[in-house]
Design a protein around this motif. Structure first.
Motif, short mmCIF file in Angstrom:
data_model
loop_
_atom_site.label_atom_id
_atom_site.label_comp_id
_atom_site.label_asym_id
_atom_site.label_seq_id
_atom_site.Cartn_x
_atom_site.Cartn_y
_atom_site.Cartn_z
N HIS A 236 -15.82 -6.54 0.49
CA HIS A 236 -16.01 -5.11 0.23
C HIS A 236 -14.77 -4.29 0.51
O HIS A 236 -14.78 -3.07 0.36
CB HIS A 236 -17.18 -4.59 1.09
CG HIS A 236 -18.46 -5.34 0.85
ND1 HIS A 236 -19.10 -5.33 -0.37
CD2 HIS A 236 -19.19 -6.14 1.67
CE1 HIS A 236 -20.18 -6.10 -0.29
NE2 HIS A 236 -20.26 -6.59 0.93
N GLY A 237 -13.67 -4.96 0.89
CA GLY A 237 -12.42 -4.26 1.14
C GLY A 237 -11.81 -3.75 -0.16
O GLY A 237 -12.00 -4.30 -1.24
N LEU A 238 -11.02 -2.68 -0.04
CA LEU A 238 -10.41 -2.06 -1.21
C LEU A 238 -9.22 -2.88 -1.69
O LEU A 238 -8.32 -3.21 -0.92
CB LEU A 238 -9.95 -0.64 -0.85
CG LEU A 238 -9.23 0.15 -1.95
CD1 LEU A 238 -10.16 0.40 -3.13
CD2 LEU A 238 -8.69 1.47 -1.39
N ALA A 239 -9.22 -3.23 -2.98
CA ALA A 239 -8.10 -3.95 -3.59
C ALA A 239 -7.22 -3.03 -4.42
O ALA A 239 -5.99 -3.17 -4.43
CB ALA A 239 -8.61 -5.09 -4.46
N LEU A 240 -7.83 -2.08 -5.12
CA LEU A 240 -7.07 -1.24 -6.05
C LEU A 240 -7.77 0.11 -6.22
O LEU A 240 -9.00 0.18 -6.28
CB LEU A 240 -6.97 -1.91 -7.43
CG LEU A 240 -6.28 -1.10 -8.54
CD1 LEU A 240 -4.78 -1.02 -8.29
CD2 LEU A 240 -6.55 -1.70 -9.91
N ALA A 241 -6.96 1.17 -6.29
CA ALA A 241 -7.45 2.50 -6.67
C ALA A 241 -6.62 2.97 -7.84
O ALA A 241 -5.38 2.96 -7.78
CB ALA A 241 -7.34 3.47 -5.50
N VAL B 166 -11.67 -0.63 -6.85
CA VAL B 166 -12.03 -2.02 -7.13
C VAL B 166 -11.95 -2.80 -5.82
O VAL B 166 -10.93 -2.75 -5.12
CB VAL B 166 -11.07 -2.63 -8.17
CG1 VAL B 166 -11.42 -4.09 -8.44
CG2 VAL B 166 -11.09 -1.83 -9.47
N THR B 167 -13.02 -3.51 -5.49
CA THR B 167 -13.04 -4.32 -4.27
C THR B 167 -12.39 -5.66 -4.52
O THR B 167 -12.22 -6.10 -5.66
CB THR B 167 -14.47 -4.54 -3.78
OG1 THR B 167 -15.18 -5.33 -4.76
CG2 THR B 167 -15.19 -3.22 -3.56
N PRO C 146 -3.99 -3.79 -0.48
CA PRO C 146 -4.49 -2.89 -1.52
C PRO C 146 -3.34 -2.09 -2.12
O PRO C 146 -2.29 -1.90 -1.50
CB PRO C 146 -5.48 -1.99 -0.78
CG PRO C 146 -5.10 -2.08 0.65
CD PRO C 146 -4.49 -3.43 0.85
N SER C 147 -3.55 -1.61 -3.33
CA SER C 147 -2.52 -0.83 -4.01
C SER C 147 -3.16 0.29 -4.80
O SER C 147 -4.35 0.24 -5.16
CB SER C 147 -1.66 -1.71 -4.91
OG SER C 147 -2.46 -2.45 -5.82
N SER C 148 -2.36 1.31 -5.08
CA SER C 148 -2.81 2.41 -5.93
C SER C 148 -1.70 2.74 -6.92
O SER C 148 -0.52 2.49 -6.66
CB SER C 148 -3.16 3.65 -5.10
OG SER C 148 -2.00 4.23 -4.54
N ILE C 149 -2.11 3.29 -8.04
CA ILE C 149 -1.19 3.67 -9.11
C ILE C 149 -1.33 5.17 -9.32
O ILE C 149 -2.43 5.64 -9.63
CB ILE C 149 -1.51 2.90 -10.40
CG1 ILE C 149 -1.37 1.39 -10.14
CG2 ILE C 149 -0.61 3.33 -11.54
CD1 ILE C 149 -2.13 0.54 -11.11
N PRO C 150 -0.27 5.95 -9.15
CA PRO C 150 -0.39 7.40 -9.30
C PRO C 150 -0.81 7.81 -10.71
O PRO C 150 -0.62 7.07 -11.68
CB PRO C 150 1.02 7.91 -8.98
CG PRO C 150 1.67 6.80 -8.21
CD PRO C 150 1.08 5.54 -8.75
#
Length: 589
Positions: free
Chosen positions: A150-155, A166-167, A347-351
């Motif tokens: 359930h951890g965050l992988a991607l925002a 996305v978990t 985890p990663s995010s894309i602006p």
């Protein structure tokens, strides 16, 4: 003379008529036998020098020859047409070099220039016996899908300030199903798959699915433009293309070969994967993983081939040098690095930005992206950093507070000015602001912080710091003609071409035998095409490109240090320093 009159031109028509365009043609059996017969020439050295612009003999014929002669060395001269030796005069030198390499060595064999014979190429992921030990690129993703489902992988942004999360379990399941589905659709180990997908969950799932089944991912930068992308994909010759609708329309217009799969088909492919419970054996460290293309700033973009162990090496050196742990989270404003989040296990995010235009990134969108994952690491291009600073006045107190979670900000992809680094330090108050130096062929090579740049002060060029772990840097001195002919040296204050060696450097240039031979003429090393020098502390300074060295009567001069000095003059916005006149007597202008 043979064709002066109409009655003497019969041979021209007969020659064309001899080409077997239809079944049953009398020439077909003999030509088919020749075509199949060359498959038996496996012990014969082959060099294919190709003009891809030929109006008749297009790349499909080159691909056919490579299929029949897999041992062939290949060089495609981008822009060359039918008369290849006229359109690409470098062909002559490449041909002579290739033939020379086949000749037996002289009786008194000399070692590679400047490299002690005892040195060997660094390797990663191999024991002394040569067995593969590298951790697969998907290993952390599988572990987190199991241990932290359930951890965050991607925002990723979906518009109007909304985010899709996305978990690890969802991402891992998507990769597993797509890998099985793509394999069921006929994508095999060793196939090349061009991926034309906007950075996000679909891109991550497709890339890792391809890697898991042993397919190689062909990556092009949208900044190449339509013509550049066309040249790149045609040169890489992928067997499959997976694309978003906008890119698929481009692929159709280009009439690129290969099976086409739209992103709208991925759900159906995942369903197909659910019905297939077996995955093929995973690839090994020596299997091809990526064909990435250079920026095209110094000529047509070059395809750079990485094997799995070399991409693993990039992951490992980033983790070691920057102390990346499972407490970190990556904000990737530089598209290629968005893919490495799962490999690093963070985890990663894309602006929210147009990835084809980094200057569309705003400071508030940047802050939103940091907040989405409690980001600690930022990787961004200089253009993206400049856009953040230009819009920083719009940051709210809450935005500034969210930027406080950042511990490391990295600007890379092109030279980063000290002003940009200082600007980022002002708004990311807890971050160590750094700029790694490297290129598509090997990144990172060196690394430097804004504090080190300030402490060093002005110098002859741009300070890019010390080599990161596992990387060796040498200088090949430039002679009076501007040629980097010197032996590889780590001595101070020697102006020359920068030459590097690392476990995570490229395997080779794709279908560019001559370019690869020139860049790797010292076995195991890569000649970067950049010039600079090492100082007495072992730090690297960049002076420009080798092609831009000025050959004055007093000796060779690099341009960047002079340009920096000129730019300190009040009212000067930009400066370019060039050499005018014959080689060896050039004036600095």
């Amino acid at each position: 003379a043979p064709y002066r009159g109409r009655d003497r031109r019969h041979a021209i028509g007969t020659f064309v008529a001899d080409i077997p365009f239809e079944p049953g043609h009398p020439s077909a059996p003999a030509l088919d036998a020749i075509a199949e017969g060359i498959r038996g020439l496996t012990d014969v050295p082959v060099l294919l020098l190709w003009g891809p612009g030929d109006p008749v003999f297009a790349d499909r014929y080159l691909n056919d020859l490579i299929d029949r002669l897999p041992q062939a060395d290949v060089h495609r001269y981008e822009g060359a047409r039918h008369l290849v030796s006229e359109d690409a005069p470098a062909l002559v030198g490449d041909l002579l070099q290739w033939v020379s390499d086949l000749l037996p060595p002289p009786s008194r064999e000399r070692p590679a220039v400047g490299v002690p014979a005892a040195e060997s190429t660094p390797t990663l992921g191999r024991s002394a016996e040569g067995t593969e030990e590298g951790v697969p690129l998907w290993a952390e993703l599988e572990r987190l899908a199991r241990d932290n489902p359930h951890g965050l992988a991607l925002a990723e942004p979906v518009g109007d300030g909304q985010w899709r999360t996305v978990t690890w379990r969802l991402l891992g399941r998507n990769v597993d199903l797509l890998a099985k589905g793509l394999a069921a659709k006929g994508i095999r180990r060793g196939d090349r798959v061009a991926v034309l997908i906007t950075p996000g969950a679909d891109l991550l799932a497709v890339v890792y699915a391809c890697w898991r089944i042993g397919a190689s991912v062909v990556v092009t930068d949208a900044g190449l433009g339509v013509r550049g992308i066309h040249r790149a994909l045609r040169g890489a010759a992928p067997q499959h293309l997976i694309a978003i609708p906008k890119a698929m329309a481009l692929v159709r217009a280009m009439r690129l070969p290969g099976r086409r799969i739209g992103t709208g088909e991925l759900v159906e492919i995942a369903r197909l994967g659910a019905a297939h419970h077996e995955l093929p054996p995973p690839p090994g460290g020596d299997d091809e993983a990526v064909v990435a293309f250079t920026s095209g700033s110094t000529g047509p973009a070059k395809g750079v081939v990485y094997r799995h162990r070399q991409v693993q090496g990039t992951r490992d050196v980033l983790r070691e040098h920057y102390g990346i742990t499972d407490r970190d989270a990556l904000v990737a404003a530089f598209a290629p690095w968005a893919v490495l989040g799962p490999a690093l296990g963070i985890p990663s995010s894309i602006p929210d930005m147009d990835v084809t235009s980094p200057r569309t990134l705003t400071a508030t969108a940047f802050a939103d992206s940091v907040r989405a994952v409690d980001g600690t690491l930022v990787w961004a291009s200089p253009a993206a950093l400049a856009a953040i600073l230009e819009t920083a006045s719009a940051l709210t107190d809450a935005d500034v507070e969210s930027l406080g979670s950042l511990r490391l900000v990295m600007g890379a992809g092109a030279p980063v000015s000290a002003a940009l680094l200082h600007g980022m330090a002002r708004i990311c108050v807890n971050a160590d602001v750094r700029t790694p130096y490297g290129m598509t062929e090997v990144l990172p090579v060196t690394d430097v912080s804004i504090g080190e740049i300030d402490e060093a002060g002005a110098g002859d060029g741009v300070l890019v710091g010390r080599a990161v772990p596992g990387v060796e840097v040498r200088i090949s001195a430039v002679d009076s003609d501007g040629i980097a002919s010197g032996v590889l040296s780590d001595g101070p204050d020697v102006l020359g071409e920068i030459v590097v060696r690392a476990p995570h450097q490229k395997d080779r240039y794709d279908r560019l035998w001559g370019t690869e031979r020139a860049s790797a003429r010292e076995p195991g090393w890569h000649r970067t095409g950049d010039v600079g020098h090492l100082d007495v502390q072992g730090r690297l300074w960049i002076g420009g490109r080798l092609a831009h060295v000025i050959t004055t009567p007093e000796g060779p001069v690099s341009p960047v240090g002079i340009e920096q000095a000129v730019q300190w003059v009040p009212s000067v916005v930009q400066a370019a320093v060039v050499g005018v006149g014959p080689v060896g007597t050039q004036q600095i202008v």
